[in-house]
Design a protein around this motif. Structure first.
Motif, PDB file in Angstrom:
ATOM      1  N   ARG A 112       0.491  -0.964  -0.042  1.00 20.85           N
ATOM      2  CA  ARG A 112       0.228   0.027   0.226  1.00 20.85           C
ATOM      3  C   ARG A 112       0.871   1.158   0.287  1.00 20.85           C
ATOM      4  NH1 ARG A 112      -5.264  -0.636  -0.743  1.00 20.85           N
ATOM      5  NH2 ARG A 112      -5.982   1.009   0.592  1.00 20.85           N
ATOM      6  N   ASP A 169      -6.432  -4.275   1.537  1.00 18.00           N
ATOM      7  CA  ASP A 169      -5.945  -2.694   2.167  1.00 18.00           C
ATOM      8  C   ASP A 169      -6.390  -3.640   3.887  1.00 18.00           C
ATOM      9  OD1 ASP A 169      -8.275  -3.435   3.117  1.00 18.00           O
ATOM     10  OD2 ASP A 169     -10.217  -1.838   2.190  1.00 18.00           O
ATOM     11  N   HIS A 200      -4.421  -1.906  -7.703  1.00 15.80           N
ATOM     12  CA  HIS A 200      -4.945  -2.131  -6.862  1.00 15.80           C
ATOM     13  C   HIS A 200      -3.968  -3.219  -5.313  1.00 15.80           C
ATOM     14  CE1 HIS A 200      -7.586  -4.166  -3.759  1.00 15.80           C
ATOM     15  NE2 HIS A 200      -7.132  -5.557  -3.671  1.00 15.80           N
TER      16      HIS A 200
HETATM   17 MG    MG Z   1      -9.536  -0.697  -1.589  1.00 16.36          MG
END
Ligand code: MG
Ligand code: RTP
Length: 143
Positions: free
Chosen positions: A87, A120, A117
């Motif tokens: 991320r 998360d 993408h």
């Molecule tokens: Mg997302």
């Protein structure tokens, strides 16, 4: 820190822009190992199911339409703290807010077409990996 796996998608804009290799290099430079990979052209059902958590959001139809607009590269990345590290190198959802040197700052054009993408959370990673890969398609590199 834990050894983790996370799901990556190189989205249609980045595939169309010939940026698969450059984005894979970012993963490898960050110490993330690619342990599964496939190219797919998602249909409405597969893309819509993947983003089901966003089904009531105003951007959902545009998101599914974009994700089905061309092929994507779906990968499993493995490494120390892989979910947060991935991320971090992706950058913020909106490339206008993404830190310098992140994948979205360098390869994304808008919040709607934002190149990549990444899972998360640990729960999302487990669900998303099994959404695209059978166990025998993930090749362990840590023993
Ligand atoms: Mg997302
Ligand atoms: P992703 O799931 O694709 O990795 O992105 P993300 O976690 O950074 O963002 P998320 O909130 O999960 O949203 C999924 C995708 O929907 C689009 N989006 N558009 N117009 C908007 O306000 C908006 N918000 C989200 C983005 O393309 C985002 O990647």
């Amino acid at each position: 820190m834990a050894n983790e796996r996370t799901l990556s998608i190189i989205k249609p804009d980045a595939v169309a822009g010939n940026n698969i290799g450059a984005i894979y290099s970012r993963f490898e430079e960050a110490g993330l190992k690619i342990v599964a990979a496939k190219m797919l052209h998602l249909d409405d059902k597969k893309a819509g199911g993947f983003y089901a958590e966003h089904a009531e959001r105003p951007f959902y139809n545009a998101l599914v339409s974009f994700m089905t607009s061309g092929p994507v590269v779906v990968s499993v990345l493995e490494g120390e703290n892989a979910i947060a590290k991935h991320r971090e190198i992706m950058g913020a959802t909106n490339p206008a807010d993404a830190a310098e040197g992140t994948i979205r700052a360098d390869f994304a054009s808008s919040i709607d077409e934002n190149a990549v993408h990444g899972s998360d959370s640990a729960e999302s990673a487990a669900r998303e990996i099994s959404y695209f890969f059978n166990d025998d398609e993930v090749c362990a590199r840590t023993r």
